[in-house]
Design a protein around this motif. Structure first.
Motif, PDB file in Angstrom:
ATOM      1  N   GLY A   1       0.867  -1.177   0.000  1.00 10.12           N
ATOM      2  CA  GLY A   1       0.000   0.000   0.000  1.00 10.12           C
ATOM      3  C   GLY A   1       0.899   1.221   0.000  1.00 10.12           C
ATOM      4  O   GLY A   1       1.893   1.237  -0.697  1.00 10.12           O
TER       5      GLY A   1
ATOM      6  N   ASN B   1      -7.113   0.249   3.063  1.00  9.40           N
ATOM      7  CA  ASN B   1      -8.319   1.058   2.919  1.00  9.40           C
ATOM      8  C   ASN B   1      -9.473   0.638   3.835  1.00  9.40           C
ATOM      9  O   ASN B   1     -10.517   1.273   3.833  1.00  9.40           O
ATOM     10  CB  ASN B   1      -8.814   1.109   1.469  1.00  9.40           C
ATOM     11  CG  ASN B   1      -7.870   1.925   0.603  1.00  9.40           C
ATOM     12  OD1 ASN B   1      -7.221   2.840   1.110  1.00  9.40           O
ATOM     13  ND2 ASN B   1      -7.770   1.575  -0.656  1.00  9.40           N
TER      14      ASN B   1
ATOM     15  N   ARG C   1     -11.391   0.405   7.396  1.00  7.08           N
ATOM     16  CA  ARG C   1     -11.420   1.317   8.537  1.00  7.08           C
ATOM     17  C   ARG C   1     -11.350   0.493   9.808  1.00  7.08           C
ATOM     18  O   ARG C   1     -11.955  -0.576   9.903  1.00  7.08           O
ATOM     19  CB  ARG C   1     -12.686   2.176   8.504  1.00  7.08           C
ATOM     20  CG  ARG C   1     -12.633   3.219   7.392  1.00  7.08           C
ATOM     21  CD  ARG C   1     -13.848   4.110   7.403  1.00  7.08           C
ATOM     22  NE  ARG C   1     -13.802   5.148   8.423  1.00  7.08           N
ATOM     23  CZ  ARG C   1     -13.030   6.246   8.317  1.00  7.08           C
ATOM     24  NH1 ARG C   1     -12.228   6.412   7.296  1.00  7.08           N
ATOM     25  NH2 ARG C   1     -13.058   7.173   9.255  1.00  7.08           N
TER      26      ARG C   1
ATOM     27  N   SER D   1      -8.302   4.942   8.953  1.00  9.38           N
ATOM     28  CA  SER D   1      -8.266   4.067   7.783  1.00  9.38           C
ATOM     29  C   SER D   1      -6.837   3.602   7.502  1.00  9.38           C
ATOM     30  O   SER D   1      -5.878   4.356   7.639  1.00  9.38           O
ATOM     31  CB  SER D   1      -8.865   4.760   6.558  1.00  9.38           C
ATOM     32  OG  SER D   1      -8.201   5.963   6.322  1.00  9.38           O
TER      33      SER D   1
ATOM     34  N   ARG E   1      -3.716   2.760   5.556  1.00 13.68           N
ATOM     35  CA  ARG E   1      -3.086   3.184   4.305  1.00 13.68           C
ATOM     36  C   ARG E   1      -2.052   2.166   3.809  1.00 13.68           C
ATOM     37  O   ARG E   1      -1.881   1.977   2.626  1.00 13.68           O
ATOM     38  CB  ARG E   1      -2.393   4.523   4.485  1.00 13.68           C
ATOM     39  CG  ARG E   1      -3.317   5.674   4.725  1.00 13.68           C
ATOM     40  CD  ARG E   1      -3.733   6.329   3.423  1.00 13.68           C
ATOM     41  NE  ARG E   1      -4.518   7.528   3.718  1.00 13.68           N
ATOM     42  CZ  ARG E   1      -5.831   7.531   3.858  1.00 13.68           C
ATOM     43  NH1 ARG E   1      -6.511   6.418   3.708  1.00 13.68           N
ATOM     44  NH2 ARG E   1      -6.466   8.640   4.147  1.00 13.68           N
TER      45      ARG E   1
END
Lengths: 369, 448
Positions: free
Chosen positions: B170, B195, B197, B210, B212
């Motif tokens: 990511g 992505n 939460r 969230s 990343r």
């Protein structure tokens, strides 16, 4: 080789002893430098890879699903297939216990194995030897109010242990907050006989490391092998850079050595312009004359090459000895390359010059123009 | 007469002159390139190594006893001590400010992430910070003064610059407030992906963040969760506070002076030695300067990193010097061999001059001057060739741009290269010229 050719060759070598020695020396020198450079190129990398290994483990084994690893499974690491791939390992058990009313992390370790993979640790005092001795991190010591030689007791649930401080530990890492005792001592205190929480493994860096991880995964399925990326990446980067650098330097040395052999050999051949012209004038075929000179060059190249290989090996060992304090393993590739350089260049140079001279009219050469 | 002869002889044998100059130039290229590399390589290596983690840890002077086990970390509240985030930019105002490669602050506490206990670490991911103007002149007890070049005004740093060995799936969180980086093992246990939460609860308060990126390091970081320092400070109600700072610094390996300074304490060094110690980037002196700049701080050397680095760089330097010595030796021999050939080809000329009444002294002068001139020419060409080669080599070998050539270093390398070139040209022509002069002119002229 005909009788006459042989006579001519040996006669000429004997008569021009000084020149021949100079040429052989030049070849030997060139070859020895090339051999030394190649040996260092390969040998040093291995030595440095080993050298780097004394600065900490690059693999860690942790339990996969269960809370603990079994101590009896350590025999897997002593297995024939893994033995060569593992330079050192150290099993640990971590538990929180109370010392003087404060919580502190107690680490059980086998000190003889631990000291081998933790050479950067700075210890004030000495490593523990006996059952009830402990090594204590500097920060833990100052917070618990302990000094070298003090006795203290560690409490875990209902069991209790009396320990004495034999060494203070400076590492700049998490160990400074810990108390290190013998593996069995902590196992007994926490009633976890035969259990481990992690094993640190030190293994040769580079591509081999990935293979080692794969083998470990298969051989010990209850344990998860993880690469400590900080150590492993740094090692890879250093070794890769070193390799490029030494390759470039070897190439440069190869070129320079080739040039020096070339210069010497062409001088030696040029000197004999008149001799060659005379042979031609007396009716020697071009091919035959060239053959005489080529076999001389071949002989000198061989002798020079062999001497050079020996000298080069010696040179690289001297460098290895002065840098690492031990011999480096010679690269097998270096010897044929060194020899080929000696023979090849001397043959090539003399043929090159001989061809140029043979192309001239003997009369012109003999008149000395 | 001599000058005329010299010019003519060099001009007439253009091809030969060019060849000799070229070969001298090749050798001096090697000499200058290797000297440049030998002097800068350890520095380059040191820079390279700096991308593999911090070598200094800063903690409050009254460092609390922490209980770190299995990626979790506890500190008893009454012992907790903090540093001020606002003081961090001062790291770039010390004497060795330009050697501070990167740093990142940390503040961590246990939290509940999706119902599981985990360590939440607040840090800078990738920040551009303003740097206050630091002291320009440093005065010492013995009256001398050293000047330090001022900083640019801002400095780019953070965890991303400090821990380049981390494998992040990511992306790194940007400077937005609710992005987090989560350790691989924790992500696997919580079954969260990029992505997604996640809910983080601290002391009854909970926030949604969230994911990343997912980080893989092989170490305890894999069980932790990384957020922006600001968010961590708000969650823990510790505005402006940090617990520790990791610093990555370019240092030179310790020597006898550094060892003595750490044994008897820098304050007890004689003034001259103190100045030398202070103005050399040893790990010890950099830590000392950081402790001076930020009050209430204790600097600790991360020994695993610093020791390995020091030992490695020491070995590298020795290896390079030896390899370079060998390479230079070969290059010089090659030149000598070329010079021998060049003179040898001219024995008839020598014979002729002798026959026309030149004495050995005149001839010797002529040839040595010639050699000296060609040597000089080759040396100058080679010096610049060497600079280019060193640049090329270092770009190929090290990922960093070129070498930073300091003028003082060049002031030493240029004369050495020139001297080597001239000396080798002289030596190379001396013996064959002497031998040619010993011969009977008649014989050389007849071409025997």
């Amino acid at each position: 080789m005909s009788e006459m050719t042989r006579r001519i060759v040996f006669g000429s070598l004997r008569r021009r002893r000084g020149r021949v020695v100079v040429a052989i020396c030049a070849i030997a020198l060139g070859a020895s430098l090339v051999v030394a450079a190649l040996n260092l190129r390969y040998g040093i990398k291995e030595r440095l890879a080993r050298e780097l290994r004394s600065y900490g483990a690059n693999l860690v084994l942790v339990p996969r699903t269960e809370p603990f690893l079994k101590e009896s499974d350590l025999v897997i690491l002593e297995d024939k297939r893994l033995k060569d791939r593992i330079i050192g390992y150290a099993p640990f058990i971590h538990k929180v216990a109370k010392v003087g009313g404060k919580d502190v992390v107690l680490v059980g370790a086998r000190f003889s194995q631990l000291s081998k993979i933790s050479q950067w640790w700075q210890i004030e005092g000495r490593w523990p030897e006996k059952e009830n001795e402990a090594l204590i991190g500097t920060n833990a010591a100052s917070k618990l109010g302990l000094r070298l030689g003090d006795r203290f007791s560690a409490v875990h649930k209902i069991s209790q242990l009396s320990l004495s401080v034999t060494g203070l530990l400076h590492t700049g890492g998490a160990e400074e907050h810990q108390v290190l005792v013998r593996l069995e001592t902590l196992q007994r205190l926490t009633l976890l006989d035969g259990f481990l929480t992690s094993v640190l493994v030190s293994s040769p860096a580079g591509k081999e490391l990935e293979e080692t991880v794969a083998i470990l995964q298969k051989a010990w399925p209850q344990a998860e092998a993880r690469t400590l990326l900080q150590v492993a990446r740094a090692e890879e980067a250093i070794l890769a850079r070193l390799e490029i650098f030494l390759t470039l330097v070897s190439l440069l040395i190869l070129t320079a050595a080739g040039l020096s052999v070339y210069a010497t050999m062409s001088t030696a051949a040029l000197e004999r312009k008149v001799e060659m012209a005379l042979m031609r004038a007396l009716g020697g075929e071009e091919r035959r004359v060239a053959w005489i000179f080529a076999s001389e060059a071949l002989g000198m190249g061989l002798i020079g090459g062999i001497l050079g290989c020996a000298a080069g090996l010696l040179l690289s060992e001297i460098i290895g000895l002065s840098v690492f304090g031990s011999f480096i393993f010679p690269s097998l590739l270096s010897l044929p390359i060194g020899l080929a350089l000696g023979v090849g260049i001397s043959l090539f140079c003399s043929l090159w010059v001989v061809r140029r001279i043979l192309a001239l009219q003997p009369a012109v050469v003999l008149r000395g123009e | 007469m001599l000058g005329c002869l010299l010019a003519k002889s060099l001009w007439r044998g253009k091809a030969r002159t060019v060849l000799v100059v070229l070969s001298v130039a090749t050798a001096s290229t090697l000499v200058s390139a290797f000297l440049n590399i030998a002097f800068t390589v350890t520095e380059e290596m040191a820079k390279e190594l700096r991308s593999f983690g911090a070598n200094i840890l800063l903690v409050p002077k009254s460092e609390p006893l922490e209980i770190a086990i299995g990626g979790l970390r506890f500190v008893s509240p009454e012992e907790s001590a903090y540093l001020e985030e606002a003081e961090l930019p001062r790291l770039r105002t010390i004497f060795w400010r330009h050697n501070i490669a990167a740093f990142a602050p940390f503040l961590s506490r246990m939290v509940e992430v999706e119902g599981e206990q985990a360590l939440l670490v607040g840090t800078w991911f990738d920040r551009e910070i303003p740097i206050p103007e630091g002291k320009r002149f440093f005065a010492f007890a013995n009256g001398s003064r050293r000047e330090v070049a001022p900083d640019k005004g801002t400095f780019h740093t953070g965890l991303k610059n400090l821990s380049r060995w981390w494998q992040v799936e990511g992306q790194w969180p940007r400077e937005d407030k609710d992005g987090v980086l989560i350790g691989n093992e924790l992500a696997r246990r919580l079954k969260v992906g990029i992505n997604d939460r996640i809910r983080v609860a601290v002391e009854g308060k909970s926030v949604f963040l969230s994911v990343r990126g997912i980080a893989r390091t092989g170490g305890d970081e894999e069980k932790q969760i990384f957020v922006h320092l600001k968010l961590a400070q708000e969650l823990f109600k510790l505005p402006g506070k940090i617990e520790r700072v990791q610093v990555s610094t370019l240092v030179t390996p310790d020597n006898a002076l550094a060892a003595r300074a750490s044994r008897i304490g820098p304050a007890n060094l004689p003034p001259e030695e103190y100045e030398t110690w202070y103005c050399t980037p040893y790990l010890g002196s950099v830590i000392y300067q950081i402790e001076e700049a930020i009050p209430n701080t204790k600097g600790k050397a991360i020994r695993q990193v610093s020791e390995a680095e020091g030992a490695f760089l020491g070995k590298m330097r020795l290896t390079f010097i030896l390899v370079v010595a060998v390479a230079v030796l070969v290059a010089l021999l090659a030149v000598m061999a070329t010079m021998v050939t060049a003179i040898f080809e001219r024995r008839q000329e020598i014979g002729l001059m002798k026959a026309l009444g030149a004495d050995a002294k005149q001839l010797g002068l002529l040839f040595l001057l010639e050699a000296g001139l060609t040597g000089m020419g080759g040396g100058i060409v080679g010096y610049f060739g060497g600079l280019t080669l060193a640049q090329l080599l270092s770009v190929r070998t090290f990922s960093l741009g070129g070498l930073g050539f300091s003028l003082s270093l060049q002031a030493a390398i240029f004369p050495i290269t020139l001297l080597a070139a001239v000396a080798v040209a002289l030596l190379g022509s001396f013996f064959p010229a002497k031998e040619a002069m010993r011969l009977e002119p008649v014989k050389t002229l007849r071409g025997i």
